[in-house]
Design a protein around this motif. Structure first.
Motif, short mmCIF file in Angstrom:
data_model
loop_
_atom_site.label_atom_id
_atom_site.label_comp_id
_atom_site.label_asym_id
_atom_site.label_seq_id
_atom_site.Cartn_x
_atom_site.Cartn_y
_atom_site.Cartn_z
N ILE A 203 0.83 -1.22 0.00
CA ILE A 203 0.00 0.00 0.00
C ILE A 203 0.86 1.25 0.00
CG2 ILE A 203 -1.89 -1.20 1.17
CD1 ILE A 203 -1.16 0.48 3.71
N ASN A 204 2.10 1.16 0.47
CA ASN A 204 3.05 2.28 0.42
C ASN A 204 2.47 3.58 0.99
OD1 ASN A 204 5.03 0.67 -0.88
ND2 ASN A 204 4.01 1.00 -2.85
N HIS A 205 1.83 3.48 2.13
CA HIS A 205 1.22 4.67 2.74
C HIS A 205 2.28 5.51 3.44
CE1 HIS A 205 -1.85 7.11 4.79
NE2 HIS A 205 -0.98 7.13 5.78
N VAL A 206 2.34 6.78 3.09
CA VAL A 206 3.18 7.74 3.79
C VAL A 206 2.31 8.96 4.10
CG1 VAL A 206 5.22 9.20 3.74
CG2 VAL A 206 5.25 6.98 2.58
N GLY A 207 2.01 9.15 5.37
CA GLY A 207 1.13 10.25 5.76
C GLY A 207 1.75 11.07 6.86
N ARG A 453 -13.28 2.99 -1.85
CA ARG A 453 -12.60 3.53 -3.04
C ARG A 453 -11.33 2.77 -3.37
NH1 ARG A 453 -11.34 6.89 1.20
NH2 ARG A 453 -9.24 7.81 1.33
N TYR A 454 -10.75 2.08 -2.39
CA TYR A 454 -9.50 1.37 -2.66
C TYR A 454 -9.71 0.06 -3.40
CZ TYR A 454 -7.39 4.93 0.21
OH TYR A 454 -6.97 6.15 0.70
N ARG A 455 -10.96 -0.24 -3.76
CA ARG A 455 -11.22 -1.35 -4.68
C ARG A 455 -10.93 -0.94 -6.12
NH1 ARG A 455 -17.25 -1.98 -2.16
NH2 ARG A 455 -16.65 -2.69 -0.07
N ASP A 456 -10.88 0.36 -6.37
CA ASP A 456 -10.72 0.90 -7.72
C ASP A 456 -9.23 0.91 -8.10
OD1 ASP A 456 -10.46 2.53 -9.98
OD2 ASP A 456 -12.08 3.86 -9.36
N PRO A 457 -8.85 0.22 -9.19
CA PRO A 457 -7.43 0.19 -9.59
C PRO A 457 -6.84 1.57 -9.82
CG PRO A 457 -8.69 -1.47 -10.79
CD PRO A 457 -9.69 -0.63 -10.06
N GLU A 458 -7.63 2.51 -10.36
CA GLU A 458 -7.10 3.85 -10.61
C GLU A 458 -6.81 4.59 -9.31
OE1 GLU A 458 -9.59 6.05 -13.23
OE2 GLU A 458 -9.37 4.63 -14.90
N VAL A 459 -7.68 4.40 -8.32
CA VAL A 459 -7.44 5.02 -7.02
C VAL A 459 -6.21 4.42 -6.37
CG1 VAL A 459 -8.37 5.33 -4.69
CG2 VAL A 459 -9.86 5.64 -6.68
N ARG A 460 -6.07 3.11 -6.46
CA ARG A 460 -4.88 2.45 -5.88
C ARG A 460 -3.60 2.95 -6.55
NH1 ARG A 460 -8.12 -2.63 -6.04
NH2 ARG A 460 -6.96 -3.17 -7.93
N ALA A 461 -3.64 3.08 -7.86
CA ALA A 461 -2.44 3.55 -8.58
C ALA A 461 -2.08 4.97 -8.15
CB ALA A 461 -2.68 3.47 -10.08
N ALA A 462 -3.08 5.82 -8.04
CA ALA A 462 -2.81 7.20 -7.64
C ALA A 462 -2.30 7.27 -6.21
CB ALA A 462 -4.09 8.02 -7.78
N ALA A 463 -2.70 6.31 -5.38
CA ALA A 463 -2.28 6.30 -3.98
C ALA A 463 -0.91 5.67 -3.78
CB ALA A 463 -3.31 5.56 -3.13
N GLY A 464 -0.33 5.13 -4.85
CA GLY A 464 1.03 4.59 -4.75
C GLY A 464 1.11 3.11 -4.46
N PHE A 465 0.01 2.36 -4.61
CA PHE A 465 0.05 0.90 -4.43
C PHE A 465 0.96 0.30 -5.49
CE2 PHE A 465 -3.41 1.97 -1.88
CZ PHE A 465 -4.06 0.88 -1.31
N THR A 466 1.69 -0.74 -5.13
CA THR A 466 2.56 -1.42 -6.10
C THR A 466 2.51 -2.92 -5.87
OG1 THR A 466 4.48 -1.21 -4.62
CG2 THR A 466 4.20 0.50 -6.31
N THR A 467 2.74 -3.67 -6.94
CA THR A 467 2.90 -5.12 -6.84
C THR A 467 4.35 -5.46 -7.18
OG1 THR A 467 2.25 -5.41 -9.16
CG2 THR A 467 0.52 -5.61 -7.50
N GLY A 468 4.80 -6.59 -6.65
CA GLY A 468 6.13 -7.08 -7.00
C GLY A 468 7.25 -6.48 -6.19
#
Length: 481
Positions: A203-207, A453-468
């Motif tokens: 999820i790469n959350h930085v707040g 909203r975090y079910r939405d791939p576009e929202v996840r991408a904008a929030a910095g989620f990454t795979t791998g």
């Protein structure tokens, strides 16, 4: 003309993993089993009783500090068993879940002092073990001793605690709703793949308050996000409830005040794009029921006689000790002298009130807005009136005696409510706690809830989620939603 089906009433038992919860002094009653709270059988027996009575859930309160603001220390709280000793509420849920199939569990946990990653993992674990019967009562903790227990010199300011809570919830939503796809676990024995790696994300959350990489460790649980409960009617609390809560432990000392608080939170939720029907409301209720007027009067007299004024004063956390004043002392005179603790008096009492009158009222069974003592018919009448006039959906029922309070309600009140079409006749097989509140097929957060909203791939991408690989430029730059 079609008949209007009466609104069903939800009932939770308001409990705490402690001796003295909120009925201070009654632990000494010979029929009270509160001293057994350390025994696992105490909780399994209670869970089985509540399930037999078709209760929605057991609502578990908690505090993470001692009430040591009264008379300069914890002595009164310790002597009177005012929520000390107490144990962790989450630890008793698996035991209760193991002996039941339907009863739900709402667990109080604070967002102020412990980090979100570990708590999100524990709640997902409980949601798995209970097959989706778990809720989280979100609190921010108010005791100064709680702050000192976690390394703070003083209590974190009220509204700032809610700022922390808002980000805390955002982190948990990312973990619960966005870190894993529903079909990530494939259990492919032929190709030796248990989980498909491309379907699990950091999820790469930085707040401002938290930095959490993820991924979430548990796979998606039946509800993913547990039912979000919240208590608090301050300005910050109502704003928080409007955004996050699915069930609110609503406050107010009258039907009118509770109705106004409900209408305010619903309007705020609608302004945020949520359905106002997506939140259920539960005030606390004090219920004493007997088969006759004489039995009711006997119980009321017993409970009133045993109430502990010192216990209630300690629970209030005030630095001001009413018992140290002459009974005829006016509140206005105490305020004028600015005696220690006078600030609370300005908000709660009229200047012409006398100390003796206040002491006579503190801890009285009828001091709350939702109190009824009567026969089954009288109690059912009161519950129906409160539901219809205040707009509440049910009640968190206060315990006077354990298990006597629950036994009385199950034996006497619930059958009367069932006769009126106001209470379920049975559980729905396999329903989650969220489905019990909102209907079959609604185990997951609704689409208009901010966590969804975090079910939405576009929202996840904008929030910095990454795979791998962990962390990309979004993690490094702090560009998160």
């Amino acid at each position: 003309m079609a008949s209007h089906e009466p609104k069903k009433i939800h009932l939770n038992l308001f409990e705490m993993n402690t001796v003295g919860h909120i009925s201070h002094g009654l632990w000494v009653h010979p029929d009270n089993n509160r001293h057994r709270f350390n025994d696992i059988e105490f909780w399994t027996e209670l869970a089985q009783l509540l399930e037999a009575g078709l209760f929605d859930a057991v609502f578990l309160a908690d505090v993470i500090g001692a009430y040591d603001g009264f008379r300069g220390g914890p002595e009164t709280a310790l002597r009177e068993a005012v929520q000390i000793p107490n144990n962790d509420p989450a630890m008793i849920v698996p035991a209760m879940a193991a002996v039941t199939k339907h009863l739900g569990f709402a667990i109080t946990f604070s967002t102020t002092y412990e980090p979100p990653f570990a708590w999100a993992r524990r709640l997902s674990t409980l949601d798995h073990l209970t097959k989706g019967r778990v809720g989280w009562n979100v609190v921010t903790s108010y005791l100064p001793n709680a702050a000192r227990n976690f390394g703070y010199d003083e209590e974190v300011p009220h509204d700032y605690r809610y700022e922390i809570a808002d980000e805390y919830l955002d982190v948990t939503y990312k973990l619960w709703e966005g870190s894993w796809d529903d079909d990530a676990v494939v259990q492919d024995r032929t190709n030796r793949v248990y989980t498909e790696p491309t379907k699990v994300r950091y999820i790469n959350h930085v707040g401002q308050h938290f930095k959490v990489a993820g991924p979430h460790l548990p796979q998606p649980s039946p509800q993913r996000t547990p039912v979000i409960f919240q208590a608090g009617v301050s300005e910050a609390g109502r704003a928080f409830a409007a955004k996050h809560a699915e069930a609110v432990f609503i406050g107010g000392r009258s039907v009118e005040k509770v109705r106004a608080n409900i209408e305010d939170i619903k309007a705020r939720a609608q302004a945020l794009g949520r359905s106002p029907d997506a939140i259920k409301f539960f005030p606390g209720a004090a219920i004493i029921v007997g088969r006759s007027d004489d039995e009711v009067a006997r119980k009321v007299a017993e409970f009133e006689k045993l109430r502990s004024v010192d216990g209630y004063l300690a629970h209030a956390g005030a630095g001001l000790d009413f018992t140290s004043y002459p009974p005829e002392e006016r509140i206005g005179d105490i305020i004028a002298r600015k005696d220690p603790g006078y600030e609370r008096l300005v908000q709660r009492y009229h200047p012409d009130q006398r100390v003796g009158d206040i002491l006579a009222h503190i801890g009285r069974l009828s001091s709350g807005g939702f109190y009824v003592a009567g026969t089954p018919k009288e109690v059912a009448d009161a519950l129906e009136t409160w539901v219809d006039e205040a707009g509440v959906d049910g009640f968190n029922v206060r315990q006077f005696l354990t298990p006597g309070t629950a036994e009385d309600i199950i034996e006497l009140v619930i059958p009367e409510l069932q006769r009126r079409g106001r209470f379920r006749e049975s559980y729905e097989e396999g329903e989650t706690l969220r489905e019990r509140l909102f209907g079959k097929g609604r185990s997951r957060l609704p689409e208009d809830h901010p966590g969804a909203r975090y079910r939405d791939p576009e929202v996840r991408a904008a929030a910095g989620f990454t795979t791998g690989k962990p962390g990309g430029s979004a993690l490094l730059a702090g560009e998160v939603a």
